[in-house]
Design a protein around this motif. Structure first.
Motif, mmCIF file in Angstrom:
data_model
loop_
_atom_site.group_PDB
_atom_site.id
_atom_site.type_symbol
_atom_site.label_atom_id
_atom_site.label_comp_id
_atom_site.label_asym_id
_atom_site.label_seq_id
_atom_site.Cartn_x
_atom_site.Cartn_y
_atom_site.Cartn_z
ATOM 1 N N PRO A 1 0.675 -1.208 0.101
ATOM 2 C CA PRO A 1 -0.074 0.182 0.196
ATOM 3 C C PRO A 1 0.485 1.061 -0.394
ATOM 4 C CG PRO A 1 0.171 -0.989 2.433
ATOM 5 C CD PRO A 1 0.771 -1.780 1.143
ATOM 6 N N GLU A 2 0.848 1.969 -0.608
ATOM 7 C CA GLU A 2 0.938 3.715 -0.321
ATOM 8 C C GLU A 2 1.172 4.010 0.550
ATOM 9 O OE1 GLU A 2 2.883 4.902 -3.048
ATOM 10 O OE2 GLU A 2 2.545 3.066 -4.386
ATOM 11 N N GLY A 3 2.054 5.024 1.254
ATOM 12 C CA GLY A 3 2.189 6.244 2.134
ATOM 13 C C GLY A 3 1.989 4.976 3.438
ATOM 14 N N ARG A 4 2.486 4.189 3.862
ATOM 15 C CA ARG A 4 2.753 3.103 4.507
ATOM 16 C C ARG A 4 4.185 2.562 5.032
ATOM 17 N NH1 ARG A 4 -2.108 -0.384 5.616
ATOM 18 N NH2 ARG A 4 -1.461 -0.302 8.228
ATOM 19 N N PRO A 5 4.941 2.823 5.844
ATOM 20 C CA PRO A 5 5.926 1.605 5.791
ATOM 21 C C PRO A 5 5.584 0.429 5.817
ATOM 22 C CG PRO A 5 5.978 2.858 8.123
ATOM 23 C CD PRO A 5 4.469 2.978 6.801
ATOM 24 N N HIS B 1 9.525 4.766 3.937
ATOM 25 C CA HIS B 1 11.564 3.890 3.912
ATOM 26 C C HIS B 1 10.511 2.245 4.428
ATOM 27 C CE1 HIS B 1 13.397 7.695 6.052
ATOM 28 N NE2 HIS B 1 13.228 7.230 4.525
ATOM 29 N N MET B 2 11.660 1.435 4.494
ATOM 30 C CA MET B 2 11.568 0.087 4.266
ATOM 31 C C MET B 2 12.580 -0.401 5.153
ATOM 32 S SD MET B 2 10.834 -0.956 0.169
ATOM 33 C CE MET B 2 9.999 -2.516 0.586
ATOM 34 N N LEU B 3 11.918 -1.388 5.450
ATOM 35 C CA LEU B 3 12.955 -2.139 6.964
ATOM 36 C C LEU B 3 13.166 -3.881 6.199
ATOM 37 C CD1 LEU B 3 14.790 -2.303 9.505
ATOM 38 C CD2 LEU B 3 12.958 -3.538 10.427
#
Length: 259
Positions: free
Chosen positions: A30-34, A110-112
């Motif tokens: 989904p857009e707008g969520r880390p 961001h992504m972890l």
């Protein structure tokens, strides 16, 4: 990132025939969520896979990856690629990991990326191992989604192996927060297991039609014999195809993404 993408791509091509994503396992974020990518940890190549996938699926999303602090000292350049050190097997290291992860995930872009087991583990090991800190991730990033990622490295018909991957269905962090930690752990484990089991079935099938090629590697024997095959084809006026089995790449390049 652009420089090391080239370097990692060349390294990958020297050891694998192709990097393939299962058609059902294309990422759906989904857009707008880390996002927190939770991968299994079958081998040394996992860190390289993270870098390759960041550039091919998530070019506009900065990625961060924890790594054993002692091991990171052997590859200091990786600190410039979003990799941060974590002290293993200590309470201080666990706290530091969660603090750094929380900071990284405050930005919705961001992504972890992390290996959920926290150690090397065979892709067939069941129950799927999970590091203790995985259960805490929804608590430090309630707006995030947790996405299972299954990785496998197999040999089919070519000299070099196949790197296979599939993303699973995202889990909503807030929904996980509604569960106690033990239940939450099993929910995450079940999502990892489902994704890994489904990819395993595709790997066992040895059917290239179930996958899309993300990155080409090298096919054929190579070396002196590979050169002789090429010369013989030229002398006969034939097109040279170095693959042992031409069925492993049937029109798979269509829609290929490049970073």
């Amino acid at each position: 990132m652009a420089f090391f993408n080239i370097a990692f791509s060349r390294t990958f091509a020297g050891h694998f025939s192709a990097l393939r994503v299962a058609h059902w396992g294309e990422p759906q974020l989904p857009e707008g969520r880390p996002a927190i990518i939770l991968a299994n940890h079958p081998g040394w190549w996992d860190g390289v896979m993270f870098m390759l996938l960041m550039r091919r699926f998530f070019l506009e999303r900065p990625g961060f990856t924890p790594m054993d602090a002692a091991a990171l000292e052997k590859y200091p350049f990786m600190k410039r690629l979003g990799v941060f050190g974590v002290e293993q097997n200590s309470a201080r290291g666990a706290v530091r990991f969660l603090q750094t992860a929380k900071q990284a995930l405050e930005d919705p872009r961001h992504m972890l990326w992390m290996n959920a087991p926290g150690r090397f583990a065979d892709a067939r090991e069941r129950p799927v191992p999970l590091a203790p800190g995985v259960t805490r991730l929804p608590e430090i990033a309630p707006d995030a989604v947790l996405v299972p990622l299954a990785l496998e490295y197999v040999h089919w018909t070519e000299k070099r192996g196949e790197a296979l991957l599939a993303f699973g269905t995202p889990l909503d962090a807030r929904a996980l927060l509604a569960e106690d930690r033990d239940t939450r752990t099993e929910t995450i484990r079940a999502a990892m297991t489902e994704t890994m089991d489904r990819l395993a079935q595709d790997a066992i099938s040895r059917d290239a039609e179930r996958f899309r090629i993300v990155l080409d590697g090298r096919a054929g024997m190579g070396g002196i014999y590979g050169a002789w095959q090429y010369i013989r084809a030229v002398m006969r006026g034939e097109a040279h195809d170095p693959r042992h089995d031409t069925r492993t790449q049937p029109g798979a390049r269509q829609g290929e993404k490049r970073g």
